[in-house]
Enzyme design. Sequence first.
Site, PDB file in Angstrom:
ATOM      1  N   GLU A  53      25.198  42.876  35.051  1.00 62.03           N
ATOM      2  CA  GLU A  53      26.661  42.853  34.960  1.00 62.03           C
ATOM      3  C   GLU A  53      27.081  43.113  33.514  1.00 62.03           C
ATOM      4  O   GLU A  53      26.877  42.275  32.636  1.00 62.03           O
ATOM      5  CB  GLU A  53      27.216  41.503  35.426  1.00 62.03           C
ATOM      6  CG  GLU A  53      28.727  41.400  35.299  1.00 62.03           C
ATOM      7  CD  GLU A  53      29.263  40.006  35.554  1.00 62.03           C
ATOM      8  OE1 GLU A  53      30.347  39.680  35.024  1.00 62.03           O
ATOM      9  OE2 GLU A  53      28.599  39.212  36.266  1.00 62.03           O
ATOM     10  N   ARG A  90      34.257  43.532  27.981  1.00 65.84           N
ATOM     11  CA  ARG A  90      34.810  42.745  26.869  1.00 65.84           C
ATOM     12  C   ARG A  90      34.668  43.455  25.537  1.00 65.84           C
ATOM     13  O   ARG A  90      35.103  42.931  24.508  1.00 65.84           O
ATOM     14  CB  ARG A  90      34.111  41.376  26.779  1.00 65.84           C
ATOM     15  CG  ARG A  90      34.277  40.509  28.007  1.00 65.84           C
ATOM     16  CD  ARG A  90      33.629  39.148  27.798  1.00 65.84           C
ATOM     17  NE  ARG A  90      33.451  38.451  29.060  1.00 65.84           N
ATOM     18  CZ  ARG A  90      32.854  37.273  29.180  1.00 65.84           C
ATOM     19  NH1 ARG A  90      32.359  36.682  28.096  1.00 65.84           N
ATOM     20  NH2 ARG A  90      32.724  36.702  30.360  1.00 65.84           N
ATOM     21  N   LYS A 123      32.507  34.589  43.036  1.00 66.82           N
ATOM     22  CA  LYS A 123      31.970  34.015  41.803  1.00 66.82           C
ATOM     23  C   LYS A 123      32.728  32.712  41.554  1.00 66.82           C
ATOM     24  O   LYS A 123      33.959  32.709  41.494  1.00 66.82           O
ATOM     25  CB  LYS A 123      32.177  34.982  40.636  1.00 66.82           C
ATOM     26  CG  LYS A 123      31.737  34.397  39.299  1.00 66.82           C
ATOM     27  CD  LYS A 123      31.724  35.446  38.197  1.00 66.82           C
ATOM     28  CE  LYS A 123      33.078  35.687  37.594  1.00 66.82           C
ATOM     29  NZ  LYS A 123      32.988  36.401  36.298  1.00 66.82           N
TER      30      LYS A 123
END
Length: 206
Positions: free
Chosen positions: A44, A48, A131
């Site tokens: 993943e 960011r 999640k």
Amino acid sequence: MSAPDNIEEIMLTAPVIPVLVVDDPAEARPMAEALVAGGLRVLEVTLRTDAAIEVIKRMNLVPGAIVGAGTVTNQKDLDAALSAGAEFIVSPGLTEPLGRAAIKSGVPFLPGIATAGELMAGLDMGLKHFKFFPAMANGGIPALKALIAPFGQCKFCPTGGITPETAPDWLALDNVLCVGGSWVAPKGASREEIRKLAEEAAEMGQ
């Protein structure tokens, strides 16, 4: 090797999904190769950093890697990630516009939830895999157990504050298919160090 076409298959590929924050695209391929060599194929890449889209493209070149985008918060992020070749999408939360767009795209989608209301909104969209985020700040294992009680049909990937020491406790829950962890690729770690951490993480599911 092509990516599994549904999110449960992806979640079951390995017990830990590395959550990667990569600033330098040059680090992408060596990092992915080390993680895959250690047994963690599902990667993943969080959106960011300015480098994230290029990192996804470069990690996609690594044989065996299943590369997805994390920290996807809107349709613009979703479109950029899919254009870069992301094979699954992870979001920190769930909004109806993002959820609908992800479902329409057909990409395997793992939205973040923290409350029963968010989980119910996901169920209303036909989603059953979530999640649990941020896992520790949200009350840890007792909080997730409390959510699982009325929503036993749902499967989870707890992420946020999970460590190598606590990961096995999360993975012991029947409704937890995997956990997300940033510890497997710490900043400044060598390729060999990352491979060793990945091997240790991959063994947690055995």
